[in-house]
Scaffold this active site. Structure first.
Site: not given
Ligand code: SAH
Length: 225
Positions: A74
């Site tokens: 993010s």
């Molecule tokens: N806060 C993280 C953002 C990652 S992007 C950072 O800054 O690195 C969003 C994340 O949500 C991804 O890793 C994706 O795999 C996860 N995600 C998407 N759908 C999901 C679900 N149903 N349950 C758990 N994680 C999920």
């Protein structure tokens, strides 16, 4: 509140990166982030460790960056904004995070709340995130490989829940797992642009505030990849 500080000395960075980091903090402040503790934690958290080495030189830009599997780390502004919203009514004990991804938001939270419970559906991302947090000696985090739509009922309820992927609608399980006065910060919407919502469990029911337009990858359904 007692929490471990990341051991930055072991990740010595040159003067240039230090300047780049200060510039990022100034920018976040100029864009409206105002919680000094949140800004200080972002300043001292080594974001370059949460991206591929090839992208490390861009780690202190205020932008999302790819982390593989079609996912992104993010944008620092959004990490700060969502963290401020979570903490706006006072310190939090138990916080659940949905979407561990790189673990960067997790690391920021871990320095500001007592305990973090982080759920991720992609196991390899979760494994890397675990390694990074261990390296930074942030030990107040537990990880679950699972589906964020279901939350983590066994260890709830939570004083705060943060979702870092966009949900088409607010998952009922997350509402159910909010403690009294608990706060849920979540991007909601099915299109490319979503709305950031702040939902608070009141004595009766929930209050709901619609905040900024935001752009997140989707909160996915179905089997784990
Ligand atoms: N806060 C993280 C953002 C990652 S992007 C950072 O800054 O690195 C969003 C994340 O949500 C991804 O890793 C994706 O795999 C996860 N995600 C998407 N759908 C999901 C679900 N149903 N349950 C758990 N994680 C999920």
């Amino acid at each position: 509140m007692a929490f471990e500080q990341p051991d930055l000395s072991r990740h010595g960075i040159g003067m240039t990166s230090q300047r780049t980091r200060e510039r990022l903090i100034q920018r976040l402040y100029d864009e409206g982030l105002s919680n000094a503790r949140v800004l200080e934690v972002i300043r001292r958290t080594p974001r370059h460790l949460f991206v591929d080495e090839a992208l490390a030189h861009r780690a202190y830009e205020d932008t999302a960056l790819p982390i593989g599997h079609n996912q992104t780390i993010s944008q620092p502004y959004m990490v700060g904004r969502m963290t401020e919203l979570l903490l706006a009514a006072g310190p939090l004990d138990k916080v659940m995070e949905i979407g561990t991804g790189s673990g960067y938001q997790t690391a920021v939270l871990a320095q500001l709340v007592e305990r973090v419970f982080s759920v991720e559906r992609i196991q390899s991302l979760q494994d890397r995130a675990k390694e990074r947090l261990a390296e930074l000696k942030l030990r107040n985090v537990v990880f679950r490989w699972g589906d964020g739509w279901e939350g983590w009922n066994a260890l709830g309820p939570y004083n705060g829940i943060i979702v870092t992927a966009a949900a088409a609608e607010v998952p009922q399980a997350l509402l159910d797992q909010l403690a009294p006065a608990g706060r849920l910060v979540i991007p909601v919407g099915a299109g490319e642009l979503q709305q950031l919502l702040l939902i608070v469990r009141e004595e009766q029911g929930f209050s709901r505030q619609v905040l900024d337009p935001v752009r997140f990858v989707p909160l996915l359904n179905g089997p784990l990849a």
